[in-house]
Design a protein around this motif. Structure first.
Motif, PDB file in Angstrom:
ATOM      1  N   THR A   1       0.847  -1.197   0.000  1.00 47.87           N
ATOM      2  CA  THR A   1       0.000   0.000   0.000  1.00 47.87           C
ATOM      3  C   THR A   1       0.875   1.237   0.000  1.00 47.87           C
ATOM      4  OG1 THR A   1      -1.857  -1.049   1.143  1.00 47.87           O
ATOM      5  CG2 THR A   1      -1.696   1.314   1.339  1.00 47.87           C
ATOM      6  N   ARG A   2       0.423   2.268  -0.695  1.00 42.80           N
ATOM      7  CA  ARG A   2       1.084   3.577  -0.685  1.00 42.80           C
ATOM      8  C   ARG A   2       0.076   4.604  -0.176  1.00 42.80           C
ATOM      9  NH1 ARG A   2       5.131   5.281  -4.610  1.00 42.80           N
ATOM     10  NH2 ARG A   2       6.131   7.149  -3.761  1.00 42.80           N
ATOM     11  N   LEU A   3       0.504   5.492   0.700  1.00 39.15           N
ATOM     12  CA  LEU A   3      -0.366   6.447   1.386  1.00 39.15           C
ATOM     13  C   LEU A   3      -0.162   7.858   0.852  1.00 39.15           C
ATOM     14  CD1 LEU A   3      -2.230   7.294   3.856  1.00 39.15           C
ATOM     15  CD2 LEU A   3      -0.077   7.582   5.117  1.00 39.15           C
ATOM     16  N   SER A   4      -1.257   8.593   0.728  1.00 38.80           N
ATOM     17  CA  SER A   4      -1.226  10.043   0.553  1.00 38.80           C
ATOM     18  C   SER A   4      -1.924  10.675   1.748  1.00 38.80           C
ATOM     19  CB  SER A   4      -1.930  10.464  -0.733  1.00 38.80           C
ATOM     20  OG  SER A   4      -2.062  11.882  -0.794  1.00 38.80           O
ATOM     21  N   THR A   5      -1.307  11.667   2.340  1.00 41.58           N
ATOM     22  CA  THR A   5      -1.946  12.430   3.423  1.00 41.58           C
ATOM     23  C   THR A   5      -2.408  13.793   2.920  1.00 41.58           C
ATOM     24  OG1 THR A   5       0.187  13.312   4.166  1.00 41.58           O
ATOM     25  CG2 THR A   5      -0.584  11.267   5.192  1.00 41.58           C
ATOM     26  N   THR A   6      -2.384  13.969   1.591  1.00 39.36           N
ATOM     27  CA  THR A   6      -2.756  15.251   0.989  1.00 39.36           C
ATOM     28  C   THR A   6      -3.819  15.041  -0.088  1.00 39.36           C
ATOM     29  OG1 THR A   6      -0.872  15.022  -0.510  1.00 39.36           O
ATOM     30  CG2 THR A   6      -0.541  16.351   1.480  1.00 39.36           C
ATOM     31  N   SER A   7      -4.738  14.122   0.160  1.00 42.69           N
ATOM     32  CA  SER A   7      -5.861  13.870  -0.746  1.00 42.69           C
ATOM     33  C   SER A   7      -5.416  13.552  -2.162  1.00 42.69           C
ATOM     34  CB  SER A   7      -6.809  15.071  -0.751  1.00 42.69           C
ATOM     35  OG  SER A   7      -7.201  15.428   0.551  1.00 42.69           O
ATOM     36  N   GLY A   8      -4.308  12.855  -2.285  1.00 43.76           N
ATOM     37  CA  GLY A   8      -3.808  12.460  -3.593  1.00 43.76           C
ATOM     38  C   GLY A   8      -2.849  13.434  -4.226  1.00 43.76           C
ATOM     39  N   ASN A   9      -2.571  14.548  -3.572  1.00 42.82           N
ATOM     40  CA  ASN A   9      -1.611  15.534  -4.089  1.00 42.82           C
ATOM     41  C   ASN A   9      -0.218  15.169  -3.591  1.00 42.82           C
ATOM     42  OD1 ASN A   9      -0.416  17.750  -5.234  1.00 42.82           O
ATOM     43  ND2 ASN A   9      -1.109  19.193  -3.676  1.00 42.82           N
ATOM     44  N   GLY A  10       0.318  14.082  -4.122  1.00 41.17           N
ATOM     45  CA  GLY A  10       1.602  13.545  -3.686  1.00 41.17           C
ATOM     46  C   GLY A  10       1.403  12.320  -2.819  1.00 41.17           C
ATOM     47  N   TRP A  11       2.367  11.391  -2.894  1.00 36.85           N
ATOM     48  CA  TRP A  11       2.303  10.121  -2.179  1.00 36.85           C
ATOM     49  C   TRP A  11       3.560   9.942  -1.350  1.00 36.85           C
ATOM     50  CZ3 TRP A  11      -2.199   7.345  -2.600  1.00 36.85           C
ATOM     51  CH2 TRP A  11      -3.075   7.791  -3.588  1.00 36.85           C
ATOM     52  N   GLU A  12       3.399   9.374  -0.165  1.00 34.93           N
ATOM     53  CA  GLU A  12       4.547   9.179   0.711  1.00 34.93           C
ATOM     54  C   GLU A  12       5.557   8.232   0.060  1.00 34.93           C
ATOM     55  OE1 GLU A  12       4.980  10.973   3.319  1.00 34.93           O
ATOM     56  OE2 GLU A  12       3.033  11.900   2.972  1.00 34.93           O
ATOM     57  N   PRO A  13       6.865   8.455   0.314  1.00 39.49           N
ATOM     58  CA  PRO A  13       7.883   7.653  -0.372  1.00 39.49           C
ATOM     59  C   PRO A  13       7.915   6.194   0.041  1.00 39.49           C
ATOM     60  CG  PRO A  13       8.885   9.127   1.237  1.00 39.49           C
ATOM     61  CD  PRO A  13       7.447   9.537   1.135  1.00 39.49           C
ATOM     62  N   SER A  14       7.502   5.898   1.264  1.00 43.79           N
ATOM     63  CA  SER A  14       7.592   4.521   1.737  1.00 43.79           C
ATOM     64  C   SER A  14       6.381   3.712   1.295  1.00 43.79           C
ATOM     65  CB  SER A  14       7.708   4.485   3.263  1.00 43.79           C
ATOM     66  OG  SER A  14       6.583   5.093   3.864  1.00 43.79           O
ATOM     67  N   ILE A  15       6.609   2.442   0.961  1.00 44.20           N
ATOM     68  CA  ILE A  15       5.558   1.486   0.646  1.00 44.20           C
ATOM     69  C   ILE A  15       5.334   0.619   1.878  1.00 44.20           C
ATOM     70  CG2 ILE A  15       4.962  -0.519  -0.764  1.00 44.20           C
ATOM     71  CD1 ILE A  15       6.499   0.799  -3.060  1.00 44.20           C
ATOM     72  N   VAL A  16       4.087   0.481   2.294  1.00 43.35           N
ATOM     73  CA  VAL A  16       3.747  -0.276   3.485  1.00 43.35           C
ATOM     74  C   VAL A  16       3.368  -1.691   3.072  1.00 43.35           C
ATOM     75  CG1 VAL A  16       2.236  -0.424   5.499  1.00 43.35           C
ATOM     76  CG2 VAL A  16       2.912   1.817   4.601  1.00 43.35           C
ATOM     77  N   THR A  17       4.035  -2.692   3.649  1.00 45.86           N
ATOM     78  CA  THR A  17       3.633  -4.081   3.466  1.00 45.86           C
ATOM     79  C   THR A  17       2.629  -4.428   4.548  1.00 45.86           C
ATOM     80  OG1 THR A  17       5.767  -4.689   2.499  1.00 45.86           O
ATOM     81  CG2 THR A  17       4.408  -6.478   3.349  1.00 45.86           C
ATOM     82  N   VAL A  18       1.396  -4.670   4.141  1.00 43.08           N
ATOM     83  CA  VAL A  18       0.303  -4.859   5.099  1.00 43.08           C
ATOM     84  C   VAL A  18       0.183  -6.309   5.541  1.00 43.08           C
ATOM     85  CG1 VAL A  18      -2.198  -4.649   5.412  1.00 43.08           C
ATOM     86  CG2 VAL A  18      -0.940  -2.883   4.167  1.00 43.08           C
ATOM     87  N   SER A  19       0.350  -7.255   4.611  1.00 41.93           N
ATOM     88  CA  SER A  19       0.212  -8.667   4.972  1.00 41.93           C
ATOM     89  C   SER A  19       1.445  -9.132   5.742  1.00 41.93           C
ATOM     90  CB  SER A  19       0.016  -9.520   3.722  1.00 41.93           C
ATOM     91  OG  SER A  19       1.064  -9.313   2.792  1.00 41.93           O
TER      92      SER A  19
END
Length: 567
Positions: free
Chosen positions: A391-409
């Protein structure tokens, strides 16, 4: 003096606070997953997750000697789930989709396919029990093919719409609707004004009594996308079918098609072979007047049309700022990777971001409510085995994405049937997936909250090398300060606003302590950096739990999942 009080007193008396200005990338902390289904001999597949308020529901099909449909529920934290409840009553072969499960207040709705029929189940007690399933009418009583579900919440009675294609000679398109939270349904209403084409790639979205439907059919000799709207809750679909393509009779639309609606914006996405064969591109067409007119089909993405091939597109509109967010996978690097493109209004262009690095299949967007700025894209990684949920997260409503990829499983075995939802009460992204650790597929639920507290030095507090203690806070949105709390247990404890924090009530002694208070700018901040007086000392063997609560004024804001360390 108890261990918690001792720890607090020692830190307060002996630690010299040093100001430290730091910057770091957001580091989300995925929760340990929960194994939800209880039958170890049957495969759990076709998962779907819905959420509303303090309710999360996950549904799935469990295949053994007969296929059965189950639901389990949790509060908005999605940490513990109820025993599974069977919803269906027959032994037919069954299928579900990502859009099968929806929650509204204390209602849980679930739609599934059984032996060529479409069935609807409803719980009005938070998923504890379900009534007798309703078999939904299909157009003309003919064979069901494709179907999609949309729900618009309404205190006077939720609006539920199911769009379906059925095989008569060609496949035709129908909608059935309910306006009393699923107590009753209409008959099947025909959507198309021209029924000579063969319907595929359908999608539905709604807002109250406005129902928006898209599909492709081959009335022109090639599959082209069409749009239709109802303003009377699906009772009628008047007027001509609106062509959304830009080269009718030549282009060939492909699955999947998706539609998103927010206020007056209607956004449609589909895959397309521009010349009628060969590699596919991602097409988007947007209306800013509720579907009255569309701006025209646009190919999005920085791949090379005709050379590279796209698959698995999806689209969403963020309710916080009305940003249109699209995602897809393409093979421009030689491996299928996920990409995103975001559109911020009239006159702007879709701005692309590369999302995955480890290969991707079937990327999917989930957005927060209008009170938060969060969005995720989640997918199955493909470059390594076993596959995992990333998963990749944006905290700005899609205006840029955080650099880290989160492994959820976090469990052995490759993943499948990945889906996700958003619990607004806890600002919590909830994921579900199946994995095969041994001989059968198990259903797991996990995820993360964008707001997190990272313990620097605390997790290895007795190590001589852990010379500094600090708390890093991130992802707290509009909160402008946060308290980090320590506790002797994992609670939970009521925190107000109908929410729980996963700590015992003994955390109160840390509220307001300057060593555990963090000033936030843009939802990010660091506590004071403390020399670690416990480095090299023997551990007491006591497990301490920690979490953080943000504040926007005097009102408690975001709450993190809890972590722990041995003191």
């Amino acid at each position: 003096m108890g261990h918690d009080a001792y720890t607090h007193a020692m830190l307060t008396r002996t630690c010299l606070a040093l100001s430290l200005v730091t910057s770091w990338a957001l580091a989300q902390n995925p929760r340990p997953s929960v194994h939800v289904n209880s039958n170890p001999t049957d495969d759990a597949v076709y998962s779907s997750v819905g959420s509303d308020g303090d309710l999360v529901a996950v549904g799935w099909v469990e295949g053994g000697s007969t296929d059965q449909v189950f639901v389990a529920v949790s509060d908005g934290r999605a940490l513990d789930f109820s025993s599974q409840v069977r919803v269906d009553t027959d032994s037919l072969t069954k299928f579900m989709q990502r859009d099968s499960v929806h929650c509204s207040g204390n209602n849980v709705y679930i739609v599934w396919e059984a032996g060529g029929a479409l069935c609807f189940g409803r719980s009005t007690d938070g998923g504890a029990t379900f009534g007798v399933p309703t078999v939904l009418p299909t157009g003309g009583g003919f064979t069901l093919r494709d179907w999609r579900v949309a729900v618009s919440k309404d205190p006077a009675g939720d609006h539920i719409y199911v769009a379906m294609s059925t095989a008569i000679s060609n496949e035709d398109l129908f909608v059935v609707s309910s306006h009393d939270s699923g107590a009753t349904f209409s008959g099947a209403v025909s959507v198309e004004s021209v029924t000579t084409g063969d319907v595929d790639a359908l999608a539905v979205a709604c807002d109250g009594l406005d129902v928006h439907v898209v599909w492709d059919d081959n009335r022109s000799g090639r599959d082209t996308m069409y749009y239709k709207k109802s303003v009377d809750g699906g009772a009628t679909f008047p007027g001509a079918d609106v062509s959304l393509g830009d080269n009718v009779g030549v282009e060939d639309s492909q699955d999947p098609a998706h539609i998103a609606v927010e206020q007056s914006i209607v956004a449609v996405l589909w895959n397309e072979e521009p010349s009628g064969s060969g590699n596919e591109v991602i097409e988007v067409n947007v209306s800013f007047d509720g579907g009255a007119t569309f701006n025209g089909a646009t190919t999005i993405g920085n791949y090379t049309p005709g050379t590279h091939d796209t698959d698995f597109g999806h689209i969403a509109i963020h309710p916080q700022n009305l940003a249109i967010i699209a995602t897809w996978e393409d093979n421009r690097t030689g491996t299928d990777q996920a990409y995103s493109a975001t559109f911020f209004g009239s006159g702007a262009a879709f701005v692309e971001t590369a999302i995955s690095t480890n290969g991707a299949e079937d990327p999917w967007i989930v957005v927060s409510d209008a009170a938060h700025h969060d969005a995720i894209i989640t997918w199955e990684s493909t470059a390594t085995f076993p596959r995992v949920v990333e998963t990749r997260l944006s905290t700005t409503s899609g205006n840029g994405w955080e650099p880290s990829i989160v492994t959820v499983s976090d469990n052995p075995g490759t993943v499948d049937f990945v889906t996700a939802s958003y619990s607004a009460l806890y600002a919590n992204f909830v994921h579900a997936w199946s994995t095969r650790p041994q001989s059968t597929l198990e259903l797991n639920v996990g995820g993360f909250r964008p707001q997190s507290v990272n313990a620097i030095g605390w997790n290895d507090i007795h190590n001589p090398a852990s010379t500094t203690l600090q708390w890093n806070i991130d992802g707290f949105g509009s909160d402008f300060f946060a308290f980090v709390l320590l506790s002797g247990g994992s609670g939970p404890t009521p925190l107000g606003s109908g929410r729980l924090i996963d700590l015992n009530a003994d955390f109160s002694g840390f509220i307001g302590d300057p060593l555990f208070t963090v000033t936030l700018f843009g939802g990010v901040g660091s506590s004071l950096a403390l020399p670690n007086p416990f480095a090299g000392t023997p551990p007491l063997g006591v497990t301490l739990y920690y979490g953080a609560v943000g504040f926007d004024g005097s009102v408690a804001g975001r709450i993190t999942d809890s972590g722990s360390f041995v003191f």
